[in-house]
Design a protein around this motif. Structure first.
Motif, PDB file in Angstrom:
ATOM      1  N   GLN A  42       0.759  -1.383  -0.016  1.00 44.07           N
ATOM      2  CA  GLN A  42       0.085  -0.086  -0.136  1.00 44.07           C
ATOM      3  C   GLN A  42       0.718   1.129   0.198  1.00 44.07           C
ATOM      4  O   GLN A  42       2.064   1.220   0.265  1.00 44.07           O
ATOM      5  CB  GLN A  42      -1.029   0.117   1.188  1.00 44.07           C
ATOM      6  N   VAL A  43       0.294   2.384  -0.345  1.00 41.26           N
ATOM      7  CA  VAL A  43       1.092   3.596  -0.312  1.00 41.26           C
ATOM      8  C   VAL A  43       1.453   4.162   0.944  1.00 41.26           C
ATOM      9  O   VAL A  43       0.613   3.983   1.866  1.00 41.26           O
ATOM     10  CB  VAL A  43       0.090   4.876  -0.730  1.00 41.26           C
ATOM     11  N   GLN A  44       2.651   4.307   1.119  1.00 40.73           N
ATOM     12  CA  GLN A  44       3.198   4.751   2.511  1.00 40.73           C
ATOM     13  C   GLN A  44       4.398   5.937   2.156  1.00 40.73           C
ATOM     14  O   GLN A  44       5.159   5.964   1.390  1.00 40.73           O
ATOM     15  CB  GLN A  44       3.832   3.628   3.217  1.00 40.73           C
ATOM     16  N   LEU A  45       4.204   6.810   3.107  1.00 40.05           N
ATOM     17  CA  LEU A  45       5.105   7.945   3.099  1.00 40.05           C
ATOM     18  C   LEU A  45       5.452   8.063   4.540  1.00 40.05           C
ATOM     19  O   LEU A  45       4.689   8.306   5.616  1.00 40.05           O
ATOM     20  CB  LEU A  45       4.565   9.338   2.530  1.00 40.05           C
ATOM     21  N   VAL A  46       6.819   8.103   4.799  1.00 41.53           N
ATOM     22  CA  VAL A  46       7.262   8.234   6.013  1.00 41.53           C
ATOM     23  C   VAL A  46       8.262   9.427   6.180  1.00 41.53           C
ATOM     24  O   VAL A  46       9.510   9.412   5.669  1.00 41.53           O
ATOM     25  CB  VAL A  46       8.036   6.966   6.541  1.00 41.53           C
ATOM     26  N   GLU A  47       8.104  10.555   6.895  1.00 38.74           N
ATOM     27  CA  GLU A  47       8.822  11.612   7.304  1.00 38.74           C
ATOM     28  C   GLU A  47      10.025  11.356   8.377  1.00 38.74           C
ATOM     29  O   GLU A  47       9.757  10.475   9.372  1.00 38.74           O
ATOM     30  CB  GLU A  47       7.820  12.880   7.784  1.00 38.74           C
ATOM     31  N   SER A  48      11.052  11.930   8.443  1.00 40.86           N
ATOM     32  CA  SER A  48      12.126  12.101   9.334  1.00 40.86           C
ATOM     33  C   SER A  48      12.883  13.214   9.237  1.00 40.86           C
ATOM     34  O   SER A  48      12.835  13.973   8.325  1.00 40.86           O
ATOM     35  CB  SER A  48      12.790  10.907   9.286  1.00 40.86           C
ATOM     36  N   GLY A  49      13.548  13.392  10.286  1.00 37.67           N
ATOM     37  CA  GLY A  49      14.501  14.812  10.411  1.00 37.67           C
ATOM     38  C   GLY A  49      13.944  15.849  11.051  1.00 37.67           C
ATOM     39  O   GLY A  49      14.850  16.911  11.224  1.00 37.67           O
ATOM     40  N   GLY A  50      12.810  15.905  11.782  1.00 34.06           N
ATOM     41  CA  GLY A  50      12.423  17.066  12.432  1.00 34.06           C
ATOM     42  C   GLY A  50      13.274  17.000  13.802  1.00 34.06           C
ATOM     43  O   GLY A  50      13.948  16.101  14.132  1.00 34.06           O
ATOM     44  N   GLY A  51      12.887  18.165  14.352  1.00 33.47           N
ATOM     45  CA  GLY A  51      13.560  18.378  15.873  1.00 33.47           C
ATOM     46  C   GLY A  51      13.622  19.606  16.290  1.00 33.47           C
ATOM     47  O   GLY A  51      12.563  20.581  15.871  1.00 33.47           O
ATOM     48  N   LEU A  52      14.330  19.870  17.438  1.00 29.04           N
ATOM     49  CA  LEU A  52      14.430  21.232  18.017  1.00 29.04           C
ATOM     50  C   LEU A  52      15.716  22.003  17.443  1.00 29.04           C
ATOM     51  O   LEU A  52      16.427  21.509  17.339  1.00 29.04           O
ATOM     52  CB  LEU A  52      14.462  21.068  19.445  1.00 29.04           C
ATOM     53  N   VAL A  53      15.436  23.227  16.903  1.00 28.29           N
ATOM     54  CA  VAL A  53      16.445  24.009  16.555  1.00 28.29           C
ATOM     55  C   VAL A  53      16.468  25.375  16.843  1.00 28.29           C
ATOM     56  O   VAL A  53      15.135  25.708  17.151  1.00 28.29           O
ATOM     57  CB  VAL A  53      16.547  23.859  15.032  1.00 28.29           C
ATOM     58  N   GLN A  54      17.470  26.301  17.021  1.00 29.03           N
ATOM     59  CA  GLN A  54      17.323  27.627  17.543  1.00 29.03           C
ATOM     60  C   GLN A  54      17.114  28.389  16.158  1.00 29.03           C
ATOM     61  O   GLN A  54      17.339  28.038  14.917  1.00 29.03           O
ATOM     62  CB  GLN A  54      18.765  27.994  18.036  1.00 29.03           C
ATOM     63  N   THR A  55      16.595  29.736  16.366  1.00 31.27           N
ATOM     64  CA  THR A  55      16.337  30.707  15.276  1.00 31.27           C
ATOM     65  C   THR A  55      17.618  30.889  14.455  1.00 31.27           C
ATOM     66  O   THR A  55      18.632  30.916  15.107  1.00 31.27           O
ATOM     67  CB  THR A  55      15.903  31.853  15.967  1.00 31.27           C
ATOM     68  N   GLY A  56      17.265  30.676  13.280  1.00 32.20           N
ATOM     69  CA  GLY A  56      18.492  30.767  12.321  1.00 32.20           C
ATOM     70  C   GLY A  56      19.119  29.397  11.964  1.00 32.20           C
ATOM     71  O   GLY A  56      20.137  29.328  11.203  1.00 32.20           O
ATOM     72  N   GLY A  57      18.736  28.567  12.500  1.00 29.68           N
ATOM     73  CA  GLY A  57      19.321  27.095  12.288  1.00 29.68           C
ATOM     74  C   GLY A  57      18.568  26.474  11.041  1.00 29.68           C
ATOM     75  O   GLY A  57      17.961  27.133  10.393  1.00 29.68           O
ATOM     76  N   SER A  58      19.116  25.179  10.932  1.00 31.18           N
ATOM     77  CA  SER A  58      18.752  24.564   9.555  1.00 31.18           C
ATOM     78  C   SER A  58      18.444  23.054  10.021  1.00 31.18           C
ATOM     79  O   SER A  58      18.804  22.408  11.026  1.00 31.18           O
ATOM     80  CB  SER A  58      19.881  24.513   8.836  1.00 31.18           C
ATOM     81  N   LEU A  59      17.362  22.455   9.296  1.00 30.95           N
ATOM     82  CA  LEU A  59      17.110  21.216   9.311  1.00 30.95           C
ATOM     83  C   LEU A  59      16.606  20.812   7.822  1.00 30.95           C
ATOM     84  O   LEU A  59      16.525  21.210   7.056  1.00 30.95           O
ATOM     85  CB  LEU A  59      16.006  21.005  10.203  1.00 30.95           C
ATOM     86  N   ARG A  60      17.067  19.362   7.790  1.00 32.88           N
ATOM     87  CA  ARG A  60      16.509  18.502   6.548  1.00 32.88           C
ATOM     88  C   ARG A  60      15.640  17.544   6.616  1.00 32.88           C
ATOM     89  O   ARG A  60      16.097  16.344   7.579  1.00 32.88           O
ATOM     90  CB  ARG A  60      17.883  17.972   5.702  1.00 32.88           C
ATOM     91  N   LEU A  61      14.484  17.725   6.307  1.00 37.64           N
ATOM     92  CA  LEU A  61      13.365  16.770   6.462  1.00 37.64           C
ATOM     93  C   LEU A  61      13.632  15.838   5.174  1.00 37.64           C
ATOM     94  O   LEU A  61      14.011  16.073   4.059  1.00 37.64           O
ATOM     95  CB  LEU A  61      11.941  17.151   6.592  1.00 37.64           C
ATOM     96  N   SER A  62      13.341  14.415   5.547  1.00 36.22           N
ATOM     97  CA  SER A  62      13.349  13.539   4.557  1.00 36.22           C
ATOM     98  C   SER A  62      11.789  12.641   4.665  1.00 36.22           C
ATOM     99  O   SER A  62      11.235  12.442   5.504  1.00 36.22           O
ATOM    100  CB  SER A  62      14.116  12.442   4.800  1.00 36.22           C
ATOM    101  N   CYS A  63      11.407  12.247   3.429  1.00 31.76           N
ATOM    102  CA  CYS A  63      10.062  11.515   3.017  1.00 31.76           C
ATOM    103  C   CYS A  63      10.539  10.212   2.175  1.00 31.76           C
ATOM    104  O   CYS A  63      10.688  10.550   0.929  1.00 31.76           O
ATOM    105  CB  CYS A  63       9.106  12.532   2.641  1.00 31.76           C
ATOM    106  N   THR A  64      10.437   9.258   2.935  1.00 32.04           N
ATOM    107  CA  THR A  64      10.803   7.928   2.150  1.00 32.04           C
ATOM    108  C   THR A  64       9.452   7.254   1.602  1.00 32.04           C
ATOM    109  O   THR A  64       8.608   6.989   2.470  1.00 32.04           O
ATOM    110  CB  THR A  64      11.692   7.086   2.888  1.00 32.04           C
TER     111      THR A  64
END
Length: 130
Positions: free
Chosen positions: A1-23
């Motif tokens: 079946q169709v599945q999408l799974v996100e990862s990469g979230g979290g806590l970051v300070q203002t001005g910071g960076s994150l990369r989210l993934s969706c497999t």
């Protein structure tokens, strides 16, 4: 079946960076657009980004233009959202989603991606501290 799974979230300070993934699984990523939608507490869903399949064209909400970048790796069956210069107002749950439509990304009147899709991941929390 169709599945999408996100990862990469979290806590970051203002001005910071994150990369989210969706497999994804259950469908061939090469053929379909994938969107990113976020929802903050007490606010409506907002279409943040969408990346087309055929030409890789990308669309963004005005609120994230110049800071967020979408990309995809069809071999890895994964779509990414690179988020830079994060601000407290970016705090939300981020979802990847798709319509499995051959028509590509759907946009609203101002050219932003839509926030409604047929298939959704479970979401990943992004929190930006001030």
């Amino acid at each position: 079946q169709v599945q999408l799974v996100e990862s990469g979230g979290g806590l970051v300070q203002t001005g910071g960076s994150l990369r989210l993934s969706c497999t994804v699984s259950g469908f061939i990523l090469d053929y379909y657009a994938i969107g990113w939608v976020r929802q903050a507490p007490g606010k409506e869903r907002e279409g943040v980004s969408c990346i087309n399949a055929k030409d890789g064209s990308r669309y963004y909400a005005d609120s994230v233009k110049g800071r967020f970048t979408g990309s995809r790796d069809n071999v890895k069956k994964t779509v990414y959202l690179e988020m830079n210069n994060l601000q407290p107002e970016d705090t939300a749950i981020y979802y990847c989603a798709t319509d499995l439509s051959p028509l590509g990304c759907f946009l609203v009147g101002d050219g932003s991606p839509v926030a409604e899709y047929d298939y959704w991941g479970q979401g990943t929390q992004v929190t930006v501290s001030s």
